[in-house]
Design a protein around this motif. Structure first.
Motif, PDB file in Angstrom:
ATOM      1  N   LYS A   1       0.822  -1.215   0.000  1.00  0.00           N
ATOM      2  CA  LYS A   1       0.000   0.000   0.000  1.00  0.00           C
ATOM      3  C   LYS A   1       0.856   1.265   0.000  1.00  0.00           C
ATOM      4  O   LYS A   1       0.626   2.181  -0.802  1.00  0.00           O
ATOM      5  N   ASN A   2       1.840   1.319   0.890  1.00  0.00           N
ATOM      6  CA  ASN A   2       2.631   2.544   1.040  1.00  0.00           C
ATOM      7  C   ASN A   2       3.644   2.742  -0.085  1.00  0.00           C
ATOM      8  O   ASN A   2       3.909   3.882  -0.494  1.00  0.00           O
ATOM      9  N   ASP A   3       4.208   1.645  -0.577  1.00  0.00           N
ATOM     10  CA  ASP A   3       5.268   1.762  -1.580  1.00  0.00           C
ATOM     11  C   ASP A   3       4.745   1.766  -3.012  1.00  0.00           C
ATOM     12  O   ASP A   3       5.380   2.337  -3.904  1.00  0.00           O
ATOM     13  N   ILE A   4       3.595   1.120  -3.240  1.00  0.00           N
ATOM     14  CA  ILE A   4       3.147   0.922  -4.622  1.00  0.00           C
ATOM     15  C   ILE A   4       1.743   1.468  -4.865  1.00  0.00           C
ATOM     16  O   ILE A   4       1.549   2.405  -5.646  1.00  0.00           O
ATOM     17  N   ILE A   5       0.747   0.894  -4.210  1.00  0.00           N
ATOM     18  CA  ILE A   5      -0.653   1.203  -4.537  1.00  0.00           C
ATOM     19  C   ILE A   5      -0.968   2.684  -4.365  1.00  0.00           C
ATOM     20  O   ILE A   5      -1.631   3.295  -5.222  1.00  0.00           O
ATOM     21  N   ASN A   6      -0.509   3.285  -3.288  1.00  0.00           N
ATOM     22  CA  ASN A   6      -0.812   4.699  -3.028  1.00  0.00           C
ATOM     23  C   ASN A   6      -0.191   5.643  -4.054  1.00  0.00           C
ATOM     24  O   ASN A   6      -0.569   6.817  -4.133  1.00  0.00           O
ATOM     25  N   HIS A   7       0.750   5.145  -4.837  1.00  0.00           N
ATOM     26  CA  HIS A   7       1.420   5.976  -5.839  1.00  0.00           C
ATOM     27  C   HIS A   7       0.879   5.736  -7.249  1.00  0.00           C
ATOM     28  O   HIS A   7       1.361   6.349  -8.206  1.00  0.00           O
ATOM     29  N   LEU A   8      -0.107   4.846  -7.366  1.00  0.00           N
ATOM     30  CA  LEU A   8      -0.670   4.518  -8.683  1.00  0.00           C
ATOM     31  C   LEU A   8      -2.173   4.789  -8.665  1.00  0.00           C
ATOM     32  O   LEU A   8      -2.983   3.864  -8.504  1.00  0.00           O
ATOM     33  N   PRO A   9      -2.589   6.025  -8.831  1.00  0.00           N
ATOM     34  CA  PRO A   9      -4.004   6.400  -8.676  1.00  0.00           C
ATOM     35  C   PRO A   9      -4.934   5.760  -9.701  1.00  0.00           C
ATOM     36  O   PRO A   9      -6.139   5.653  -9.454  1.00  0.00           O
ATOM     37  N   ARG A  10      -4.418   5.325 -10.850  1.00  0.00           N
ATOM     38  CA  ARG A  10      -5.265   4.740 -11.889  1.00  0.00           C
ATOM     39  C   ARG A  10      -5.278   3.213 -11.857  1.00  0.00           C
ATOM     40  O   ARG A  10      -5.938   2.585 -12.684  1.00  0.00           O
ATOM     41  N   LEU A  11      -4.585   2.631 -10.922  1.00  0.00           N
ATOM     42  CA  LEU A  11      -4.492   1.173 -10.855  1.00  0.00           C
ATOM     43  C   LEU A  11      -5.856   0.567 -10.514  1.00  0.00           C
ATOM     44  O   LEU A  11      -6.457   0.895  -9.492  1.00  0.00           O
ATOM     45  N   ASN A  12      -6.355  -0.313 -11.389  1.00  0.00           N
ATOM     46  CA  ASN A  12      -7.648  -0.954 -11.134  1.00  0.00           C
ATOM     47  C   ASN A  12      -7.568  -2.478 -11.128  1.00  0.00           C
ATOM     48  O   ASN A  12      -8.554  -3.145 -10.806  1.00  0.00           O
ATOM     49  N   LYS A  13      -6.405  -3.031 -11.480  1.00  0.00           N
ATOM     50  CA  LYS A  13      -6.222  -4.479 -11.419  1.00  0.00           C
ATOM     51  C   LYS A  13      -4.803  -4.775 -10.956  1.00  0.00           C
ATOM     52  O   LYS A  13      -3.839  -4.347 -11.579  1.00  0.00           O
TER      53      LYS A  13
END
Length: 234
Positions: free
Chosen positions: A44-56
């Protein structure tokens, strides 16, 4: 898709992905060697929170921890709890400690599992149905008993390639009089590797009648081990 063995997670993977702000789909399959476990908070902190358009987002991530004391290894319950807040993503996790080597591993992946391989399975393996997996490797410092191999056969019904590392003797020694034990069938197995194994596991697969293998299987084994378990090929 990112699939690799990574020694510098922060410098190589994290820094790269954080620059891909328009990324919509990500399949991340990595093996990381470091001093601490990766977990859901890292994702979450290193990857997901930095990719606002990530849907999969699908992933298969294994951390291998060196020079580890068992007291420093996080529990499976703690690791699993860090994945709260990932929406509809179902995550399976497993934590192992190997005292002889003073190492540990933390493995987690998104389910359903779609890869064709599953490496370093231990006795802590979480059961499931892995219909895409064709190649499996087993490793542990604790013995693999008959019930464990039943679980493997059920979880990987289309298994073709099996390799094994385990030097620990079985506690529940099998013999051909154990008629009450379930017969284990590996219907599609075509390659079997005993890389560094106790003779008990060679007997489990090649001598005991409780294991059923296909014909024309390719066998990789130390000659001396095969000679011992077959009583000098008699």
């Amino acid at each position: 898709m990112c699939k690799s063995e990574i020694l510098c997670y922060n410098k190589s993977i994290v820094s790269l992905l954080q620059r891909m702000t328009n990324l919509e789909e990500l399949a991340l399959y990595i093996f990381v060697g470091q001093r601490t476990c990766l977990d859901g908070n890292c994702l979450k902190n290193d990857i997901i929170n930095h990719l606002p358009r990530l849907n999969k987002f699908t992933f298969n991530i294994r951390s291998f921890i060196y020079d580890l004391d068992q007291a420093d290894l996080l529990s499976k319950e703690y690791i699993q709890d860090t994945f709260k807040g990932l929406g509809d993503i179902q995550v399976i996790s497993c934590v192992d400690y190997f005292p002889k080597q003073r190492t540990g591993q933390c493995h987690f992946y998104s389910y359903p599992y779609t890869l064709t391989y599953y490496n370093n399975i231990t006795n802590n393996f979480t059961d499931g149905l892995f219909k895409f997996v064709r190649e499996v490797s087993l490793f542990d410092e604790h013995p693999f008993e008959h019930e464990f191999f039943i679980r493997i056969a059920r979880a990987f019904p289309l298994l073709e390639n099996l390799s094994m590392i385990n030097q620990t003797q079985q506690k529940q020694k099998l013999n051909n009089n154990n008629e009450h034990l379930s017969i284990i069938e590996y219907l599609h197995l075509n390659q079997l590797r005993f890389i560094d194994t106790h003779d008990d596991y060679v007997e489990q697969f090649l001598v005991n009648t409780n294991t059923c293998l296909p014909k024309n299987i390719r066998l990789f084994i130390h000659y001396d081990s095969l000679k011992r378990v077959t009583n000098n090929f008699t």
